[in-house]
Structures are given as C-alpha cells and as structure tokens.
Design a protein around this motif. Sequence first.
Motif, PDB file in Angstrom:
ATOM      1  N   HIS A 217      19.917   3.147  47.347  1.00 19.69           N
ATOM      2  CA  HIS A 217      19.665   2.161  48.328  1.00 19.69           C
ATOM      3  C   HIS A 217      20.800   2.270  49.512  1.00 19.69           C
TER       4      HIS A 217
ATOM      5  N   SER B 289      15.260  10.668  65.060  1.00 19.64           N
ATOM      6  CA  SER B 289      15.335   9.345  65.006  1.00 19.64           C
ATOM      7  C   SER B 289      14.246   8.504  64.723  1.00 19.64           C
TER       8      SER B 289
ATOM      9  N   PRO C  69      13.385   7.558  60.367  1.00 18.73           N
ATOM     10  CA  PRO C  69      14.630   7.040  59.894  1.00 18.73           C
ATOM     11  C   PRO C  69      14.554   7.018  58.160  1.00 18.73           C
TER      12      PRO C  69
ATOM     13  N   ILE D 171       8.450   6.279  62.622  1.00 16.35           N
ATOM     14  CA  ILE D 171       8.046   5.114  62.919  1.00 16.35           C
ATOM     15  C   ILE D 171       7.548   4.854  64.164  1.00 16.35           C
ATOM     16  N   LEU D 172       7.604   6.035  65.208  1.00 17.21           N
ATOM     17  CA  LEU D 172       7.032   5.735  66.486  1.00 17.21           C
ATOM     18  C   LEU D 172       6.413   7.216  66.952  1.00 17.21           C
TER      19      LEU D 172
ATOM     20  N   LEU E 235      16.218  -4.535  52.032  1.00 19.28           N
ATOM     21  CA  LEU E 235      17.379  -4.781  51.510  1.00 19.28           C
ATOM     22  C   LEU E 235      18.654  -4.633  52.578  1.00 19.28           C
TER      23      LEU E 235
ATOM     24  N   SER F 107       9.222  -2.519  66.216  1.00 15.08           N
ATOM     25  CA  SER F 107       9.033  -1.183  65.726  1.00 15.08           C
ATOM     26  C   SER F 107      10.543  -0.459  65.681  1.00 15.08           C
ATOM     27  N   ARG F 108      11.424  -1.056  66.400  1.00 15.87           N
ATOM     28  CA  ARG F 108      12.682  -0.432  66.646  1.00 15.87           C
ATOM     29  C   ARG F 108      13.704  -0.866  65.536  1.00 15.87           C
TER      30      ARG F 108
ATOM     31  N   PRO G  51      13.021  -1.047  61.856  1.00 15.74           N
ATOM     32  CA  PRO G  51      12.377  -0.761  60.638  1.00 15.74           C
ATOM     33  C   PRO G  51      12.818  -1.399  59.337  1.00 15.74           C
TER      34      PRO G  51
ATOM     35  N   ILE H 189      17.130   1.260  65.375  1.00  9.07           N
ATOM     36  CA  ILE H 189      17.211   2.723  65.094  1.00  9.07           C
ATOM     37  C   ILE H 189      16.999   3.210  66.504  1.00  9.07           C
ATOM     38  N   LEU H 190      16.610   2.696  67.474  1.00 11.73           N
ATOM     39  CA  LEU H 190      16.505   3.289  68.934  1.00 11.73           C
ATOM     40  C   LEU H 190      17.375   2.213  69.918  1.00 11.73           C
TER      41      LEU H 190
END
Lengths: 261, 261
Positions: free
Chosen positions: A51, A179, A182, A260-261, B59, B179-180, B182, B260-261
């Motif tokens: 984690h 990217s 993730p 994720i995208l 988390l 979505s950016r 996650p 993440i973006l």
Amino acid sequence: MDKNIELSELRKLLRKNEFTGPTAGFAHGHTQANLVILPKDLAYDFLLFCHRNPKPCPLIEVTDVGSPVPRLTAPNSDLRYEVPKYFIYKKGELVREVNDIETYWRNDLVSFLIGCSFTFEFPLVENGLEIRHIAENRNVPMYITNIPCEPAGVFHGNLVVSMRPFSATDAIRAVQITSRFPSVHGAPIHIGNPEQIGIQNISKPDFGDPVTIKDGEVPVFWACGVTPQSVAMSSKPELMITHAPGHMFITDTKDSSYSIL
Amino acid sequence: MDKNIELSELRKLLRKNEFTGPTAGFAHGHTQANLVILPKDLAYDFLLFCHRNPKPCPLIEVTDVGSPVPRLTAPNSDLRYEVPKYFIYKKGELVREVNDIETYWRNDLVSFLIGCSFTFEFPLVENGLEIRHIAENRNVPMYITNIPCEPAGVFHGNLVVSMRPFSATDAIRAVQITSRFPSVHGAPIHIGNPEQIGIQNISKPDFGDPVTIKDGEVPVFWACGVTPQSVAMSSKPELMITHAPGHMFITDTKDSSYSIL
C-alpha cells in the motif's frame, strides 16, 4: 507452442505440468501478474508495504488466508498449479524450482498478485513505440536504485526499476500512455540521467539483460515488480514462494480494465 | 473564523481544542481525510477490505502500529489532537463525542486516513460545475446501495454512495474530471436511475440531506468514504474511533498530488 491457445486450454496444460515456459505473449489481453506467497504472520506488513509503495507494488489481488483461489481475478483457477514455474525460498535462500506447489501449500499462506509491466508494454507497442528489449529479444534490464521504499514493519529496501530507451518524443508519449495505468506501475519515476537515481553503469543491469541505447535516446525508468520480491526476500521469511521470472500467473481480467482513461 | 487561516495556525487551535467545527473550506488545497482508528488485531482485515474496495475506501495513509503520527502525509501532526471532533464507538455503539482522544490512545491502535470527496469537489467547482449541496448549504446526500462490497475477513457490507445532480453535459464533464483522481474515489459508479442500485427514494437519503434535482438533471453517484466506517461499525469492534462527520483530518499533502493527469 501456438501463442493463440485459449486461456482455458493453457490452464489445462499448466495443471498437467505440460506447459512450464515463460508466459510473455500468451493469453493476449489477459493481465499477467507477479506472485508472492507468504505466511499470514507476515501478510499485514507486506500488504502495508505494498500500500505504501503502490508504484513498484501494484496489488491486483490478495487471496483469503489459506485459499489458493484468486476469487476476484481468476475464480476458477488454483495458484498451486497454474504458474508454469515457481521458486521456493527458505530464510531468503532459493532452495528449489518446481512446477507446482501442492506439497508446499499450507493453510496459513496468503498469495499476493502484483501487476506486471506486460500490461503497459502492449499499449506502448500498439502506439507504435519500439520496446528495445522485445526488439532485441532480451529480458528487460532492471536496476537497484538509491531510492528507498517506504518501509512497513519488517519490510524495507530500495526501489528496483526497469528501463526502456526512447527518443524524446516517444518518451513523452510513453509518459502519457503509462499514466493511464496507475494501478499497474503507472507513469515513469525517472527520465534521463541514471546517476541521479543511483545507477552507476547503465550497461550492467542488476537483473535482466542490457539493451542498446541509440544516439539521441533517453533511458526511461519505471518502478518494477521485482521490488516486492527483493524486499520480501531481504527479510528472510521462513517460507516464501514466488513465480520464476517471466513465468507469470495469468488472470481472467483484461489489461484494458486497468486503464482509468 | 477566517477560512484563510494558515494550516499551522489552525493546528495550534486544534491542539488547544479552540477549533471544534467542520473543516470544509479550510486549508484550501490541502487534502482532507476521513479517519478510522482500530486495534491492530482488526487492522489486517480492514486494510485488506480497503484494498479490495478502493473506490469507497481510497487509503491515503496507514500509520505504524501505536504511532499517532501520519509520517507520510503530516509528519509534524498528531492524530490524537488535530481532528476537531471524534466519535468513540464501543462494540458498534457511539458512546462519546470528544475533541481529543488522549485518554483513549493505546499502543495497539492503527489509524487509517481515507480520501474524501472534498478532493474532487473543488476541481468540479473550478470547472464551473455547480455542486448542489454546496449551493443549497446542505450536507451531501448519501445512500446505502444494494451493491455488496468485496468482503475481507470480518468486514462486509454494502456500498454507500454520495449523489450530486448534474445536467447531462455537466455529468459527462464530471466523469472526466473525477477520473483524474482514481485514488480519491475516482469516476462515478452510477449515473441515472437510482433504483438500479437499490435506492428506492432519492429524496430520503440514508445520511446527509436531500438536495434539489432540477428538470433535465440526472443524479450522479460516487462511492463514498462513509462506507468503511459503516462496514467497520457493523462488525462491532471492541473499540473504534472515527472523526465526526465533516470534521476531517487535514494533511500537509496537496489535493493536486492525487491527480494522475
């Protein structure tokens, strides 16, 4: 063997120990995973380590204690038989290589499935980028960096990275593409000067094989799934079972589900 | 109080119990977190539950056993004093509300900091979307769905969601923006018909307040950080300490670092 074999057929061969080779290129589109099996008394520290270090240790699934079935990502599978080759470590020493772990299985074992770079290499190839170690038919070069992982309980150690060289333009595209994943290592952790992350000789990787870096190319470094194995081993657990390098567990899950995208 | 107060100053007030109110709008840009504190003997199951249910249980940090210091996200802070209001649960019953937990602290406690929707609401607002419960000065409406979480050890229960109504165009933009993030709930889990996820009456949320859904708007549902608290409580642990709703822990980390973006 024909790499287009159905996953269900491949698993039948795995169960009979009739397929014991590397899994790269098999079961196209299905997510392949690193495997670390530890006794329950180490599982909390290892889960916390993963984690705290999600880039090198992207957890795909953690099984219930004593169950060899990854019920979320391969519910009809059995981790005791369906990895082509396993390494058995005792107190940090590799003591045996086996093709199933039936005789080693115990009711206190917990299995960790950890994401693998195959998941992001395929979209790189699909985007027209050349993956040098694939082009040169070698194993990806991996290096131990000077970047400490966040420790957790008994587990601590430095980040291991994999390296792929690209032109500047392709390096930028590679950042964009990875990217999107993730939960499977994600974006690179370094681009450019290897010395900045403690790599003295780029032509001498700590694991895997060296690859050619052409004029005008920059080395691009991703956190590597070898990290959790190397960290777990350094704590010298009484028993640890892993897959043999390149001989991965293949899940039912599709790689695309980790985007994720 | 002036919401532009520096985080370090706010923490001084928290330590003296001179700030005991909701934290929304304070320490702009700093990530706010839900808090769940459990004894170590439940920590593995809870950590695994969070790993298996990352959308409701993103988390941010898990502290070392017995340490009240979140050394990764607020190394100079102390979780015993710097939450404005805490709830003390014994065997699943709320027994006290307190402003510090010094007298409840034990060397076997583990603190879980879990992401909160504040992190993705701000970029929604910055993108010109109206967040209805903010506009109507209410608490976000939350609902217990019929979607089971993945169980882990003693922990199991259904997903709790928060709801924000948007026009179709804004709903699409909201999917893109969230979505950016996650690792902080991420994209919605449902858009449209509440009955499909087991919500019978959208005007009667299980937690929080109802908000207006205008003609032509669709309800958009995100996995909610109330889920881990509600799941932990249902297992009736001997001791569980949480923040009081809306009275969050504020980390040093910036919200933007979770994009993440």
